[in-house]
Motif scaffolding. Structure first.
Motif, PDB file in Angstrom:
ATOM      1  N   GLU A  86     -10.587   3.120   0.673  1.00 35.37           N
ATOM      2  CA  GLU A  86     -11.710   4.061   0.550  1.00 35.37           C
ATOM      3  C   GLU A  86     -11.532   5.030  -0.606  1.00 35.37           C
ATOM      4  OE1 GLU A  86     -14.052   7.427   3.261  1.00 35.37           O
ATOM      5  OE2 GLU A  86     -12.661   6.014   4.201  1.00 35.37           O
ATOM      6  N   ASP A  87     -10.342   5.593  -0.750  1.00 36.80           N
ATOM      7  CA  ASP A  87     -10.074   6.547  -1.820  1.00 36.80           C
ATOM      8  C   ASP A  87      -9.069   5.938  -2.784  1.00 36.80           C
ATOM      9  OD1 ASP A  87      -9.477   8.639  -3.496  1.00 36.80           O
ATOM     10  OD2 ASP A  87      -9.113  10.104  -1.903  1.00 36.80           O
ATOM     11  N   PRO A  88      -9.491   5.546  -3.987  1.00 38.54           N
ATOM     12  CA  PRO A  88      -8.569   4.882  -4.930  1.00 38.54           C
ATOM     13  C   PRO A  88      -7.377   5.744  -5.320  1.00 38.54           C
ATOM     14  CG  PRO A  88     -10.643   5.464  -6.010  1.00 38.54           C
ATOM     15  CD  PRO A  88     -10.846   5.681  -4.553  1.00 38.54           C
ATOM     16  N   TYR A  89      -7.488   7.064  -5.142  1.00 37.89           N
ATOM     17  CA  TYR A  89      -6.364   7.931  -5.510  1.00 37.89           C
ATOM     18  C   TYR A  89      -5.225   7.870  -4.492  1.00 37.89           C
ATOM     19  CZ  TYR A  89      -9.284   9.736  -9.203  1.00 37.89           C
ATOM     20  OH  TYR A  89     -10.050   9.829 -10.333  1.00 37.89           O
ATOM     21  N   THR A  90      -5.455   7.187  -3.372  1.00 43.73           N
ATOM     22  CA  THR A  90      -4.371   6.982  -2.411  1.00 43.73           C
ATOM     23  C   THR A  90      -3.704   5.612  -2.572  1.00 43.73           C
ATOM     24  OG1 THR A  90      -5.869   6.086  -0.718  1.00 43.73           O
ATOM     25  CG2 THR A  90      -5.526   8.474  -0.731  1.00 43.73           C
ATOM     26  N   VAL A  91      -4.204   4.798  -3.498  1.00 42.56           N
ATOM     27  CA  VAL A  91      -3.649   3.460  -3.691  1.00 42.56           C
ATOM     28  C   VAL A  91      -2.175   3.523  -4.074  1.00 42.56           C
ATOM     29  CG1 VAL A  91      -3.700   1.463  -5.245  1.00 42.56           C
ATOM     30  CG2 VAL A  91      -5.816   2.299  -4.226  1.00 42.56           C
ATOM     31  N   TYR A  92      -1.835   4.394  -4.997  1.00 43.29           N
ATOM     32  CA  TYR A  92      -0.462   4.496  -5.477  1.00 43.29           C
ATOM     33  C   TYR A  92       0.519   4.823  -4.338  1.00 43.29           C
ATOM     34  CZ  TYR A  92       3.418   6.052  -8.499  1.00 43.29           C
ATOM     35  OH  TYR A  92       4.636   6.212  -9.120  1.00 43.29           O
ATOM     36  N   PRO A  93       0.294   5.904  -3.572  1.00 42.38           N
ATOM     37  CA  PRO A  93       1.235   6.172  -2.473  1.00 42.38           C
ATOM     38  C   PRO A  93       1.218   5.112  -1.381  1.00 42.38           C
ATOM     39  CG  PRO A  93      -0.599   7.731  -2.415  1.00 42.38           C
ATOM     40  CD  PRO A  93      -0.685   6.993  -3.714  1.00 42.38           C
ATOM     41  N   LEU A  94       0.062   4.489  -1.125  1.00 40.98           N
ATOM     42  CA  LEU A  94       0.007   3.436  -0.109  1.00 40.98           C
ATOM     43  C   LEU A  94       0.852   2.232  -0.525  1.00 40.98           C
ATOM     44  CD1 LEU A  94      -3.776   3.512   0.907  1.00 40.98           C
ATOM     45  CD2 LEU A  94      -1.815   4.246   2.293  1.00 40.98           C
ATOM     46  N   MET A  95       0.820   1.877  -1.808  1.00 40.70           N
ATOM     47  CA  MET A  95       1.680   0.797  -2.301  1.00 40.70           C
ATOM     48  C   MET A  95       3.149   1.148  -2.105  1.00 40.70           C
ATOM     49  SD  MET A  95       0.048  -0.538  -5.895  1.00 40.70           S
ATOM     50  CE  MET A  95       1.311  -1.781  -6.065  1.00 40.70           C
ATOM     51  N   ALA A  96       3.496   2.374  -2.472  1.00 35.79           N
ATOM     52  CA  ALA A  96       4.891   2.791  -2.387  1.00 35.79           C
ATOM     53  C   ALA A  96       5.401   2.757  -0.950  1.00 35.79           C
ATOM     54  CB  ALA A  96       5.049   4.193  -2.971  1.00 35.79           C
ATOM     55  N   ILE A  97       4.561   3.142  -0.011  1.00 39.47           N
ATOM     56  CA  ILE A  97       4.998   3.269   1.389  1.00 39.47           C
ATOM     57  C   ILE A  97       4.967   1.924   2.125  1.00 39.47           C
ATOM     58  CG2 ILE A  97       4.414   4.299   3.618  1.00 39.47           C
ATOM     59  CD1 ILE A  97       3.330   6.721   2.018  1.00 39.47           C
ATOM     60  N   HIS A  98       3.941   1.117   1.873  1.00 39.58           N
ATOM     61  CA  HIS A  98       3.714  -0.069   2.706  1.00 39.58           C
ATOM     62  C   HIS A  98       4.062  -1.399   2.047  1.00 39.58           C
ATOM     63  CE1 HIS A  98       1.829   2.461   5.710  1.00 39.58           C
ATOM     64  NE2 HIS A  98       0.975   2.934   4.807  1.00 39.58           N
ATOM     65  N   LEU A  99       4.109  -1.472   0.725  1.00 36.87           N
ATOM     66  CA  LEU A  99       4.253  -2.775   0.066  1.00 36.87           C
ATOM     67  C   LEU A  99       5.583  -2.963  -0.662  1.00 36.87           C
ATOM     68  CD1 LEU A  99       0.672  -3.176  -1.489  1.00 36.87           C
ATOM     69  CD2 LEU A  99       1.505  -3.983   0.728  1.00 36.87           C
ATOM     70  N   LEU A 100       6.352  -1.908  -0.828  1.00 33.53           N
ATOM     71  CA  LEU A 100       7.579  -1.988  -1.616  1.00 33.53           C
ATOM     72  C   LEU A 100       8.798  -1.672  -0.768  1.00 33.53           C
ATOM     73  CD1 LEU A 100       6.216  -0.186  -4.786  1.00 33.53           C
ATOM     74  CD2 LEU A 100       7.137  -2.507  -4.766  1.00 33.53           C
ATOM     75  N   PRO A 101       9.967  -2.204  -1.148  1.00 32.68           N
ATOM     76  CA  PRO A 101      11.209  -1.825  -0.452  1.00 32.68           C
ATOM     77  C   PRO A 101      11.428  -0.325  -0.547  1.00 32.68           C
ATOM     78  CG  PRO A 101      11.577  -3.678  -1.944  1.00 32.68           C
ATOM     79  CD  PRO A 101      10.204  -3.168  -2.233  1.00 32.68           C
ATOM     80  N   PHE A 102      12.128   0.210   0.442  1.00 41.73           N
ATOM     81  CA  PHE A 102      12.291   1.662   0.515  1.00 41.73           C
ATOM     82  C   PHE A 102      12.817   2.292  -0.783  1.00 41.73           C
ATOM     83  CE2 PHE A 102      14.882   5.420   1.271  1.00 41.73           C
ATOM     84  CZ  PHE A 102      13.948   6.270   1.852  1.00 41.73           C
ATOM     85  N   PRO A 103      13.889   1.785  -1.415  1.00 37.92           N
ATOM     86  CA  PRO A 103      14.404   2.453  -2.620  1.00 37.92           C
ATOM     87  C   PRO A 103      13.382   2.523  -3.750  1.00 37.92           C
ATOM     88  CG  PRO A 103      16.009   0.879  -1.776  1.00 37.92           C
ATOM     89  CD  PRO A 103      14.737   0.641  -1.033  1.00 37.92           C
ATOM     90  N   ILE A 104      12.631   1.435  -3.953  1.00 44.03           N
ATOM     91  CA  ILE A 104      11.633   1.428  -5.038  1.00 44.03           C
ATOM     92  C   ILE A 104      10.459   2.326  -4.668  1.00 44.03           C
ATOM     93  CG2 ILE A 104      10.047   0.001  -6.379  1.00 44.03           C
ATOM     94  CD1 ILE A 104      11.945  -2.341  -6.002  1.00 44.03           C
ATOM     95  N   GLY A 105      10.007   2.228  -3.426  1.00 40.64           N
ATOM     96  CA  GLY A 105       8.880   3.062  -2.998  1.00 40.64           C
ATOM     97  C   GLY A 105       9.201   4.537  -3.073  1.00 40.64           C
ATOM     98  N   ALA A 106      10.403   4.897  -2.618  1.00 41.17           N
ATOM     99  CA  ALA A 106      10.810   6.304  -2.675  1.00 41.17           C
ATOM    100  C   ALA A 106      10.901   6.783  -4.115  1.00 41.17           C
ATOM    101  CB  ALA A 106      12.158   6.483  -1.973  1.00 41.17           C
ATOM    102  N   ALA A 107      11.446   5.929  -4.998  1.00 38.21           N
ATOM    103  CA  ALA A 107      11.549   6.299  -6.415  1.00 38.21           C
ATOM    104  C   ALA A 107      10.166   6.479  -7.037  1.00 38.21           C
ATOM    105  CB  ALA A 107      12.334   5.235  -7.180  1.00 38.21           C
TER     106      ALA A 107
END
Length: 492
Positions: free
Chosen positions: A284-305
């Motif tokens: 719904e909000d494209p500005y949340t795409v970046y954090p959603l990718m980091a939290i849900h689609l990437l391994p923890f170390p990469i997402g946290a970085a």
């Protein structure tokens, strides 16, 4: 945030109660710091989180214009502007307009540049806020308040030193996390073949139509590139870092280093938006795409970085913006224009100038917070910020440096006419001609500058009364923030 706050507060020890050290780090920084800080100002929340959001909505080039334009600006700064401006030993960019044209041009340029940078700060507060809001599940305003308060504390404490010593670990973490996230998907570790992602992407999202077809946004994209590539030359934070370099050669090489680092993020950040389009459709909000990718689609170390990277980048640029605006208001508007020109006072002594600059960071932070929380648009805000100064302030800077006939009436006409025309075109330009409202005003402003300068040469001979002074005064020749040796300030 805790690490940034700690380092930023400790840098207050380096300020030593000096406004010059607070504003431009005493004009002492080596290449590594200058290049890193310049890249930090271009690799910010607008060009990371905002970039991904624009790609997700409109295609690769809609977001890529941000790092491309900023890299172009840094290349121009390194090859054309940086060395000359560094040699003038200034504290703020409006100091140039004062030396070249006088108090009137200094005052108008200070107001325009300050307004544009409040917009820039607002965009970065919003970018950092989107990260904290998504991670902590709190309303965006409160997330932005946390980010902006942290930035205020260490900007208040250490000035440009706080930026130098926090950027040195933020920037490389940010760039590394972008590449790690991109390669994770490109090499197939995300569970989906990268070729499948590209094949499923609409063709106009990846082809060159974004740069060649007006119906696909080409005019808007080119306008964005030019607004950043040329308009960002008149950027308070970029020039603040150019002035902080210990010599002209360091300033030139630092700008080119910053451009190289900025170019390195074009592909990974843009492709993250393309990947998200496939893996996170219908967000719904494209500005949340970046954090959603980091939290849900990437391994923890990469997402946290990734999250730390964009948060650090947003804070870094906000820090530079807060400091730059506060320095301009304190030094150029209060110390020189109000106290000296209007009230006929002697100005502020160095310690009072430092205190005033620090205090002004507070209302500027609040202004950026209010604007950013009301209309949270990272990415868009970056281009809008430099639309303003591109239209009015770029011609007086460029021609003032390289054309002897540049004079005060031409500078005033260009600053006022260019900015006013940009404002008018914002309201009257039809949607189908979007982009022309960015491109036309600076060209018109450039023409007005030349015409007025030629028509007024008899009364205002620029080469005789408003020549550029390249003398670099030693520390003891700077009294109350004024360079007293080597030139006579122009008459007004």
């Amino acid at each position: 945030m805790g690490l940034v706050l700690t380092v930023g507060i400790l840098t207050s020890l380096l300020v030593k109660k000096s406004s010059k050290r607070y504003m431009v780090a005493g004009k002492s920084l080596p290449l590594l710091f200058v290049g890193t800080m310049l890249s930090a100002q271009s690799i910010d929340g607008n060009s990371s989180l905002g970039n991904v959001a624009l790609v997700y909505e409109f295609g690769f080039w809609a977001g890529a214009v941000i790092p491309i334009g900023l890299a172009m600006c840094l290349i121009l700064t390194g090859t054309v502007y940086g060395k000359k401006l560094n040699k003038m030993s200034m504290l703020t960019l409006p100091d140039f307009y004062y030396r070249r044209y006088g108090v009137g041009a200094e005052g108008i340029s200070s107001i325009l540049l300050s307004l544009s940078f409040i917009v820039l700060v607002a965009g970065n507060f919003a970018a950092g806020g989107f990260i904290l809001s998504t991670v902590l599940q709190i309303p965006l305003f409160w997330a932005m308040l946390i980010v902006s308060s942290a930035v205020l504390v260490y900007t208040f404490a250490g000035g440009l030193f706080s930026s130098a010593y926090t950027d040195i670990f933020q920037v490389y973490l940010t760039i590394g996390s972008f590449w790690a996230a991109f390669l994770f998907f490109a090499l197939g570790f995300g569970g989906v073949d990268f070729g499948t992602i590209l094949a499923s992407t609409p063709s106009d999202y990846l082809d060159l139509s974004g740069l060649t077809d007006p119906d696909k946004g080409a005019i808007v994209n080119w306008a964005g590139i030019l607004a950043l590539g040329l308009g960002d030359v008149v950027a308070l934070d970029f020039m603040e870092r150019v002035f902080s370099a210990r010599d002209g050669k360091t300033a030139r090489r630092g700008a080119l280093m910053g451009a190289t680092l900025t170019i390195s993020v074009i592909v990974p950040v843009g492709m993250m938006g393309i990947i998200a389009l496939y893996l996170l459709p219908n967000v719904e909000d494209p500005y949340t795409v970046y954090p959603l990718m980091a939290i849900h689609l990437l391994p923890f170390p990469i997402g946290a970085a990734l999250l730390m990277g964009v948060l650090g980048a947003s804070m870094s640029t906000s820090n530079g913006g807060l400091l730059a605006i506060s320095s301009v208001i304190a030094r150029n508007l209060i110390q020189r224009d109000i106290l000296r020109s209007w009230l006929k006072k002697t100005g502020l002594e160095d310690k009072k100038l430092l205190i005033t600059t620090r205090c002004i960071t507070i209302p500027i932070m609040l202004a950026g917070l209010m604007l950013g929380s009301t209309i949270p648009r990272p990415g868009v805000y970056l281009i809008l910020a430099f639309d303003i100064v591109f239209a009015g302030a770029w011609a007086p800077l460029t021609l003032g440096l390289f054309w002897k006939k540049s004079n005060l009436p031409a500078a005033l006409a260009s600053l006022i006419f260019g900015s006013a025309l940009r404002l008018v075109m914002y309201f009257i330009t039809p949607v189908q001609y979007a982009g022309f409202d960015t491109l036309i005003p600076p060209i018109a402003s450039f023409g007005v500058f030349i015409a007025v300068a030629l028509l007024t040469q008899k009364k205002y001979p620029g080469s005789k009364r408003h020549g550029v002074i390249e003398y670099v005064p030693p520390e003891e020749d700077v009294v109350n923030g004024e360079d007293l040796k080597g030139y006579i300030p122009p008459k007004t």
